[in-house]
Design a protein around this motif. Structure first.
Motif, PDB file in Angstrom:
ATOM      1  N   CYS A  75       0.791  -1.133  -0.116  1.00 51.85           N
ATOM      2  CA  CYS A  75       0.023  -0.046  -0.028  1.00 51.85           C
ATOM      3  C   CYS A  75       0.804   1.141   0.042  1.00 51.85           C
ATOM      4  O   CYS A  75       1.808   1.406   0.856  1.00 51.85           O
ATOM      5  CB  CYS A  75      -0.833   0.032   1.337  1.00 51.85           C
ATOM      6  N   CYS A 127      -7.560  -0.856  -3.324  1.00 53.16           N
ATOM      7  CA  CYS A 127      -6.540  -1.796  -3.356  1.00 53.16           C
ATOM      8  C   CYS A 127      -6.870  -3.230  -3.642  1.00 53.16           C
ATOM      9  O   CYS A 127      -6.034  -3.643  -4.564  1.00 53.16           O
ATOM     10  CB  CYS A 127      -5.835  -2.037  -1.969  1.00 53.16           C
ATOM     11  N   HIS A 171      -7.849  -1.161   7.396  1.00 51.68           N
ATOM     12  CA  HIS A 171      -7.457  -1.496   5.930  1.00 51.68           C
ATOM     13  C   HIS A 171      -7.272  -2.695   5.329  1.00 51.68           C
ATOM     14  O   HIS A 171      -8.068  -3.180   4.495  1.00 51.68           O
ATOM     15  CB  HIS A 171      -6.436  -0.372   5.459  1.00 51.68           C
TER      16      HIS A 171
END
Ligand code: AMP
Ligand code: ZN
Length: 492
Positions: free
Chosen positions: A33, A229, A254
């Motif tokens: 990320c 993502c 996340h």
């Protein structure tokens, strides 16, 4: 041929070190990320960049440079970006252009920063905005959301689309949190359109006046953070891949949410929790023992360290920052201090001194050939850098004792680690030049002060005043003290 050591990596999903077995050794796939591009990257953001760059280099060494695909995304749609762009907006151009200028500019600075840190560019660096709704990509955010709705894992309500957390039996496996912890940790908004407080946003409506947006089956809007993502990794690496990484703070929510979206969209919700085989997380970086924050005034950007003398009175070569970062094991917290930078600058200088008599050509891009097997073995044990460092020290001392073989191995290994010897000279010369000009400045001030003292002794007040003015023009203010001495300070 020397047998390659087995690569073992700590997997957050299983909380154990596991032997790494790529799904396809001809194409080892890793996703990290990347930054949200609204402001300059700080030294904490440099940690995943450097740590996973070393992993990328190690994978290329073990599997071949053409057999590793590394994706690090750019988050260029985000409410922090919108707020920042809106503040700067003079209405001379459309807001979307203002946003683009902000994200383009921040991304360009990020590239200068990571290049300065000696990190290789990833294979792909996708921008989230290119994957919201794309006719050319194999998948995108809108299509994944549609799949989730069709499969009963998401629902639309009041212009929003929410992920239905209770619909995924394995939700929470990565962070191993109880639902109560998760609710507290996520500081969830209890919005009227949510069926469950844990449900998270996949899509939300945009105000066309103040926010960027895309047409979608749920109206004009923009994606939530996590979905990007799932879309970018899905499009560029596939539904399952080998390694997914980022900082510790990303485990929840996340990464937990990425897993939920990807597994549920691609029909893996009832199997073992996956998306990626190995989940890796770097520890957090603190500055001089405190959490880094703008309000504490200890917020350190990569650019400031590389190009200004705000920290420790000098700028720092990327190599020094890199070594300082790698010295602490990547899963441990790191305390970032100027003192540590000074120590690491010394280490690097000693290595380069040991290498200098051998005149070994640097090898910035090509795979270095004589990389130390001890260093590869050490890194193969979950990127354990300490034994690698010890070996580099011993190579340097053998080189100092005249061993050309040790020197070649040291040079090749530091090239492999991204500790760029060729960048050092230019940086240090600039630093020494600055120090020399500082010295010359001080000497000139001293000479003028001596002349002025002589003029005063001769009661030549005109000359004394003239010299005082000359110094003032140089930004130097004189202070005649009661005890008869004169001192100076920089004009404020
Ligand atoms: P962000 O731009 O905040 O999404 O962060 C980009 C990357 O930097 C993520 O992988 C974060 O986990 C990581 N990161 C942010 N702050 C720190 C820190 N202080 N120490 C280590 N990693 C960090
Ligand atoms: Zn992500």
């Amino acid at each position: 041929m020397v047998e390659q050591p087995k690569l073992r990596l700590y997997n957050t999903l299983t909380r154990t070190k596991e032997e790494f077995a790529p799904l396809d050794p001809k194409n080892v796939r890793m996703y990290v990320c990347g930054p949200t591009v609204y402001d300059d990257a700080h030294i904490g953001n440099a940690r995943p960049v450097i740590v996973f760059d070393v992993l990328f280099r190690l994978l290329r060494h073990l599997y071949g440079a053409d057999h590793v695909t590394y994706v690090r995304n750019i988050t260029d749609v985000d409410d922090k970006i919108n707020t920042r762009a809106f503040e700067r907006w003079t209405k001379k151009r459309p807001l979307t252009e203002e946003i683009r200028a902000l994200t383009d500019g921040t991304m360009a600075q990020f590239h200068r920063d990571v290049d300065g840190l000696g990190a290789l560019r990833p294979t792909h660096e996708p921008r989230a905005t290119d994957f919201v709704a794309s006719a050319t990509q194999p998948t995108d955010m809108v299509r994944i959301i549609e799949k989730l709705i069709a499969r009963g894992h998401a629902y639309a309500a009041e212009g929003h689309v929410l992920f239905d957390v209770p619909s995924m039996p394995n939700y929470g496996r990565l962070s191993r949190r109880s639902i109560d912890d998760m609710i507290a940790g996520a500081r969830v908004d209890v919005a009227p359109y949510k069926r469950d407080p844990m449900d998270f946003v996949l899509w939300k409506p945009s105000n066309p006046e103040t926010e960027p947006g895309w047409e979608s089956p749920w109206g004009y809007g923009r994606p939530g953070w996590h979905i990007e993502c799932s879309a970018m990794s899905g499009a560029l690496l596939g539904e399952t891949f080998d390694i997914h990484a980022g900082g510790l703070d990303l485990i929840f929510p996340h990464h937990e949410n990425e897993i939920a979206q990807t597994c549920c969209a691609f029909g893996q919700e009832n199997g073992p929790v996956k998306m990626a085989s190995v989940w890796m997380h770097n520890g957090f970086l603190q500055v001089e023992g405190e959490k880094m924050s703008k309000s504490l005034g200890n917020f350190v950007t990569i650019n400031e360290l590389l190009t200004t003398d705000k920290f420790g009175g000098r700028s720092w070569p990327g190599e020094v920052l890199r070594l300082a970062m790698l010295k602490t094991h990547y899963r441990q917290p790191i305390d970032w201090t100027v003192r540590a930078l000074e120590e690491n600058a010394q280490i690097i200088e000693n290595w380069w001194r040991a290498l200098a008599p051998f005149h070994i050509a640097t090898n910035p891009q090509d795979a270095p050939t004589k990389v130390s097997n001890e260093v590869i073995s050490a890194l193969s044990d979950d990127l354990n850098f300490s034994p690698a460092l010890a070996h580099l020290h011993s190579l340097a001392s053998s080189a100092r004792a005249g061993s050309a073989i040790a020197a070649t191995e040291l040079a090749s290994t530091v090239d492999f680690l991204g500790l760029r010897r060729w960048a050092w000279d230019a940086h240090e010369q600039a630093h020494l030049f600055k120090a020399a000009t500082d010295d010359a400045f001080n000497l000139k001030i001293e000479a003028l002060m001596d002349s002025r003292a002589a003029a005063r002794a001769a009661k030549n007040w005109a000359e004394s005043d003239r010299i005082r003015d000359e110094l003032l023009a140089m930004g130097v203010v004189l202070k005649d003290n009661k005890d008869g001495t004169t001192t100076w300070e920089a004009r404020r």
